[in-house]
Design an enzyme around this catalytic site. Structure first.
Site: not given
Lengths: 135, 399
Positions: B138-142
């Site tokens: 994800t954007d916060c957990y790349p």
């Protein structure tokens, strides 16, 4: 009279040799077959109890070794790992020869190597893998 | 004179408490009589050790750089799949989980050499365990993948969380069919050639407090070698079953849901289990202290193996098909003697629960209390009791 229990491992080329017959006829020994098995690659394994005069016994075992059979005393072949045993007693009623015993007061399990015939039932079923066969 | 838990705790703190195990109290009764013991004894310790499938542990692994969201992804500990449907770095491993490539019972009976229970044993033993993660990013957990060794001493929380443990009584398993069967109660030979049982009988926690007078939500316990808590009644809690005139259930009844800090525990009391032809699980050691508040509570703890009855159930037919048939009742004294008689036939018995380990645990808990290291608790809320109407129901299938 002497009596020993041994594990005989046969290479493929010896599987068809009538060794027990020769132990009986040529060395005057009593042979009781406890377990016999031929694996898919055709190596053979025989667990026997042999009794007779000490001298004949030694000669008989020398004969087996000379023709290429690996002879291992049975007692060295099984390993009861007390640090893994939880004394659940599950093995006790499944052992066909009563090699496991329970002190009913404290419900702790003990193992008598001398009685073991290496059927490997306990090796398969022990939930804690406390009994190991060493080859 | 009735005692309170806080009075008992004061005595524990001063090192004056009198503590005995559930086995010792039986002999003490013969020696001194009930009236005297109720005044003298403060605590009776009970215990059990056996395979308990509804067990597992959750962990917080700690964040990587860059961050990865395990939640909703896939993760494995030593090839055993773990539950990832929670927050980014939290995972839960269940005792019965198996590696994806375990052949299971495809070659029957399967060996089930390693699974969730063994991972928990390896972790509490201090061994490194391999964590493999694939995540969706994800954007916060790349980050998408992670492969690393972890050790219990380095991760944040490691908590044992078991939804059902310490069954109050259990079935005795036999096999009336003509072929060998492999069950969670072990290998059962045909024609009732052997029987297996799974309870510590007179030492078992809920058999010493059959009506849940002292054990409830919040009870502090011995768990896996450390300190734990009862966090709820266990799943399948079934208090309304037939009981003896002393309130002792004649079949499986109450259960405990327990949790505790895995970091305090050790492999002596948490062991991976392989049930040949069945699967893997975890053997859990539990000890529960019972405060002797009055004569009634004392009377319950005086229970002996010969007064506890278990139903003999056929695991080839009655159990798998839910028929509810019972072949007979036997007591734990006979079960522990190595043979029972069912329908006129003498049958060899084996345990799955370790009475020897249960004795050890009851002794350790006694020692902790005597040394002032363990104080008793008042439950925050009671369990549904035998007259509550609470029961274990079967599933009604719908479409």
């Amino acid at each position: 009279m002497a009596r020993i229990r041994v594990v005989l491992d046969f290479p493929k080329w010896l599987v068809e040799q009538p060794v027990t017959c020769r132990l009986i006829r040529d060395y005057d020994l009593e042979v009781n077959i406890l377990k016999a098995k031929v694996t898919p690659r055709e190596e053979g394994r025989l667990v026997i109890e042999v009794s007779g005069k000490k001298k004949s016994l030694d000669k008989g075992m020398d004969y087996l070794k000379d023709i290429g059979i690996r002879v291992t005393p049975l007692a060295q072949d099984i390993n009861f790992q007390e640090d893994r045993c939880t004394h659940c007693t599950y093995c006790v009623s499944l052992c066909p020869v009563g090699a496991f015993d329970v002190d009913r007061g404290i419900m702790e399990v003990t193992f008598d190597k001398e009685k073991c015939i290496l059927c490997e039932q306990c090796v398969k079923i022990c939930p804690y893998k406390a009994i190991r066969i060493q080859f | 004179m009735p005692k309170t838990i806080s009075e008992i705790n004061e005595r524990i703190k001063k090192g004056e408490a009198v503590v005995v195990t559930a086995e010792e109290i039986i002999d003490l009764k013969e020696e001194k009589g009930v009236k005297k013991i109720v005044e003298e004894v403060d605590v009776v310790t009970t215990a059990t050790f056996g395979p308990m499938c509804s067990s597992g542990a959750y962990f917080n692994i700690g964040h990587t750089k860059p961050k990865i969201k395990i939640g909703g992804g896939r993760a494995y500990l030593n090839d055993v799949p773990v539950y990832t449907g929670i927050a980014a770095m939290d995972i839960y491993i269940g005792a019965t989980a198996l590696p994806d490539d375990d052949p299971r019972n495809k070659i029957h009976p399967g060996e089930f050499r390693y699974g969730g229970g063994h991972v928990i044993e390896d972790l509490v033993s201090g061994k490194d365990v391999r964590l493999v993660v694939s995540a969706y990013g994800t954007d916060c957990y790349p980050r998408r993948t992670l492969e690393t060794l972890i050790n219990i001493k380095d991760i944040n929380e490691a908590v044992l969380l078991n939804p059902r443990n310490a069954y109050q009584n259990y079935n005795v398993a036999v096999n009336t069919s003509g072929k060998t069967i492999y069950t969670y109660m072990g290998l059962l030979h045909p024609n009732m050639a052997n029987a297996t049982y799974c309870s510590s009988g007179q030492l078992s926690p809920l058999l010493n407090d059959p009506l849940y007078k002292t054990i409830g939500i919040g009870t502090r316990i011995f768990l896996g070698g450390g300190i734990g808590y009862v966090y709820f009644w266990g799943t399948q809690h079934n208090p309304g079953v037939p009981r003896t005139d002393k309130g002792v259930p004649r079949c499986p009844a109450g259960t405990l849901a327990v949790c505790g800090d895995l970091k305090q525990m050790n492999r002596e009391f948490l062991r991976g289990v392989s049930m040949y032809g069945y699967g893997v699980t975890l053997a859990v050691g539990i000890g529960v202290p019972i405060p002797i508040l009055n004569e009634e509570i004392l009377e319950y703890t005086l229970i002996r193996d010969e007064d506890i009855y278990a139903p003999v159930v056929d695991y080839s037919e009655a159990y798998p098909y839910g028929k509810g048939e019972v072949l007979g009742e036997v007591n734990y004294k006979d079960l522990k003697s190595g043979k029972i008689v069912v329908q006129g036939k003498e049958i060899k018995t084996s345990g799955l629960s370790s009475y020897a380990k249960a004795r050890e645990i009851a002794g350790i808990l006694k020692d902790w209390i005597l040394k002032g290291k363990f104080l008793l608790t008042q439950p925050v809320a009671p369990f549904p009791g035998h007259e509550s109407g609470y029961k274990f129901r079967p599933l009604v299938e719908r479409r």
